[in-house]
Design an enzyme around this catalytic site. Structure first.
Site, PDB file in Angstrom:
ATOM      1  N   HIS A 255      27.881  37.991  36.021  1.00 23.38           N
ATOM      2  CA  HIS A 255      27.751  39.179  36.883  1.00 23.38           C
ATOM      3  C   HIS A 255      29.089  39.923  36.806  1.00 23.38           C
ATOM      4  CE1 HIS A 255      27.710  41.291  40.807  1.00 23.38           C
ATOM      5  NE2 HIS A 255      26.399  41.106  40.840  1.00 23.38           N
TER       6      HIS A 255
ATOM      7  N   ASP B 197      30.954  30.277  39.857  1.00 20.89           N
ATOM      8  CA  ASP B 197      30.388  31.334  40.684  1.00 20.89           C
ATOM      9  C   ASP B 197      29.021  30.817  41.160  1.00 20.89           C
ATOM     10  OD1 ASP B 197      28.929  33.442  41.647  1.00 20.89           O
ATOM     11  OD2 ASP B 197      29.355  34.809  39.983  1.00 20.89           O
TER      12      ASP B 197
ATOM     13  N   GLN C 116      24.377  32.416  42.694  1.00 18.36           N
ATOM     14  CA  GLN C 116      22.952  32.172  42.416  1.00 18.36           C
ATOM     15  C   GLN C 116      22.662  30.681  42.293  1.00 18.36           C
ATOM     16  OE1 GLN C 116      20.687  34.525  42.523  1.00 18.36           O
ATOM     17  NE2 GLN C 116      22.059  36.295  42.564  1.00 18.36           N
TER      18      GLN C 116
ATOM     19  N   LYS D 123      23.169  35.552  50.435  1.00 19.34           N
ATOM     20  CA  LYS D 123      22.183  35.092  49.437  1.00 19.34           C
ATOM     21  C   LYS D 123      21.605  33.732  49.806  1.00 19.34           C
ATOM     22  CE  LYS D 123      24.388  37.599  45.650  1.00 19.34           C
ATOM     23  NZ  LYS D 123      23.489  38.703  45.293  1.00 19.34           N
TER      24      LYS D 123
ATOM     25  N   CYS E 107      23.896  44.343  37.630  1.00 21.45           N
ATOM     26  CA  CYS E 107      25.357  44.140  37.568  1.00 21.45           C
ATOM     27  C   CYS E 107      25.704  43.117  36.497  1.00 21.45           C
ATOM     28  CB  CYS E 107      25.931  43.702  38.915  1.00 21.45           C
ATOM     29  SG  CYS E 107      25.803  44.950  40.167  1.00 21.45           S
TER      30      CYS E 107
HETATM   31  N1  PLP Z   1      27.814  36.542  41.044  1.00 16.61           N
HETATM   32  C1  PLP Z   1      26.492  36.500  40.840  1.00 16.61           C
HETATM   33  C2  PLP Z   1      25.927  35.559  39.816  1.00 16.61           C
HETATM   34  C3  PLP Z   1      25.648  37.330  41.580  1.00 16.61           C
HETATM   35  O1  PLP Z   1      24.333  37.288  41.384  1.00 16.61           O
HETATM   36  C4  PLP Z   1      26.213  38.213  42.535  1.00 16.61           C
HETATM   37  C5  PLP Z   1      25.365  39.150  43.285  1.00 16.61           C
HETATM   38  O2  PLP Z   1      24.249  39.426  42.923  1.00 16.61           O
HETATM   39  C6  PLP Z   1      27.602  38.194  42.709  1.00 16.61           C
HETATM   40  C7  PLP Z   1      28.374  37.360  41.950  1.00 16.61           C
HETATM   41  C8  PLP Z   1      28.268  39.094  43.709  1.00 16.61           C
HETATM   42  O3  PLP Z   1      27.892  38.723  45.012  1.00 16.61           O
HETATM   43  P1  PLP Z   1      28.338  39.598  46.257  1.00 16.61           P
HETATM   44  O4  PLP Z   1      27.890  40.993  45.965  1.00 16.61           O
HETATM   45  O5  PLP Z   1      27.598  38.970  47.408  1.00 16.61           O
HETATM   46  O6  PLP Z   1      29.803  39.481  46.383  1.00 16.61           O
END
Ligand code: PLP
Length: 405
Positions: free
Chosen positions: A122, A199, A202, A225, A363
């Protein structure tokens, strides 16, 4: 496990109608709906004990501080970290990664050093590292992926070298659903004495996360999430790393002693929690984790696996539909396109039928570039979804195809 009607009754928003149709919510990868207990927990903060934490001597401040620290303990236990000092509250995954990228960069990165990420990341796990590399004269190295959307492990091993200072990978791809072999990634990195950030944006909501067993050095996720409030997240780090890293924000609460000549920093975890924290969000997150535990993480995983299997079979019957991401290890995400129908058109028409899906790059633009597309339609399911809703999506997609025929 509660039956599905009882589970759905816990989430007030799932009852609502959109354009006169019963809502079908398949955008859980972007954010999840909240159970009543989370809404109540946040409501209770503001109706009965709202007061700034850690700084007051009065009853309300004591109560707010106590509940905030209880929430920290809930997070610690949920991810099986060994110490509460290793749990830092942040604004979310993005906030956590930016913080670590800054601090780690300041402390450890020199010109010519390398950071490894994967092609599945992401933007939140790309851009902060790029910014750090630019600042420090370091280089980003990318683990490539195959046509199924899986990382090429041998290529990863080739990238690991004496120059590598950190590996930062996602636990699962938000765009394709692929689950990465994080334990193997970590173990290979550790053999090369390289720390690893996972990270978990997900990953945290789809099964049991045990940071001690995984042996990651950093693990980050967002509350929203995993059925918690927005604006709250977690940055877990092993104590030996966190005590060595400089804080990335200065302000109240993160200090021990301040003079104009010199400031000394507070102990962990407060060293990384500058200013007024989102304590109501943290308390709500604690309630969300309690809720997930009450359903059972293994139950959630099994149910989501069943839903993913059903959705994949059902949508694969539509000959105009192509699924992106065909690894046999996936979270409950189905990313697809319908022949040459633009993803926005598909998403907008489904919306008019009450079906909420996400469209675009999610993203994760490099993933889209890898497949030569400018986006997909993404249905991301979770345990409160049903097979009937998947049938409604299937019928909706057939209608979209007919409209464009
Ligand atoms: N990393 C992953 C794999 C994500 O799917 C997301 C959001 O969709 C993020 C990071 C960023 O999360 P946040 O916008 O809650 O900071």
């Amino acid at each position: 496990m509660k039956d599905i009607a009882e589970i759905r009754a816990d989430f007030p928003l799932l009852n609502r109608h959109v354009y006169g149709r019963q809502l079908v919510y398949f955008d859980n990868g972007a954010t999840t709906q909240k159970p009543q207990c989370v809404i109540d927990a946040v409501n209770e903060v503001y109706t009965s004990y709202n007061s700034n934490i850690h700084r007051g001597v009065h009853a309300l401040s004591d109560k707010a501080s106590e509940e905030y620290e209880k929430a920290r303990e809930k997070v610690r236990s949920f991810i099986n970290a060994s110490k509460r000092e290793e749990i830092i509250f942040t604004s979310g995954t993005t906030g956590s990664i930016n913080g670590i990228a800054f601090s780690f960069g300041e402390r450890f990165i020199r010109p010519g050093d390398e950071i490894i990420i994967s092609h599945l990341e992401h933007h939140a796990n790309i851009v902060p590292w790029q910014m750090m590399c630019e600042r420090k004269g370091a280089k980003l190295r990318i683990i490539p992926i195959n046509d199924a959307g899986e990382i090429l492990f041998d290529e990863y091993l080739k990238l690991l070298s004496g120059k590598t200072k950190l590996v930062a990978v996602t636990q699962a791809s938000n765009a394709l659903g692929t689950i990465l072999p994080v334990r193997e990634i970590i173990s290979a990195a550790h053999s090369a004495k390289v720390p690893v950030l996972i990270d978990g944006a997900q990953g945290i909501q789809h099964g049991v996360v045990d940071v001690t067993a995984m042996d990651c050095d950093f693990y980050v996720f967002s509350g929203h999430k995993i059925y918690g409030p927005t604006g709250i997240g977690v940055m877990y780090g092993k104590e030996e790393w966190l005590s060595d890293l400089p804080p990335y924000q200065g302000g109240g609460d993160m200090v021990e002693n301040v003079t104009f000549e010199k400031t000394t920093y507070n102990e962990l975890p407060f060293k990384f929690e500058a200013g007024t924290m989102n304590f109501a969000g943290a308390i709500g997150l604690g309630s969300a984790l309690d809720y997930v535990l009450s359903i059972g993480r293994e139950n959630i995983k099994a149910r989501e696996r069943e839903l993913l299997h059903y959705a994949t079979e059902k949508l694969s019957e539509i000959k105009e539909l192509k699924i992106f991401g065909s690894s046999d290890k996936k979270i409950s995400v189905v990313s697809f396109l319908l022949n040459d129908i633009h993803q926005y058109d598909t998403g907008m028409i489904l919306d008019k039928m009450g079906i909420a899906v996400r469209t675009g790059t999610h993203c994760a633009q490099p993933v889209m570039d890898r497949f030569g597309i400018d986006g997909t339609v993404r249905a991301s399911l979770c345990f409160y979804n049903t097979k009937e809703e998947i049938d409604i999506l299937g019928t909706g997609i057939e209608k979209v195809i007919t409209m464009f025929a």
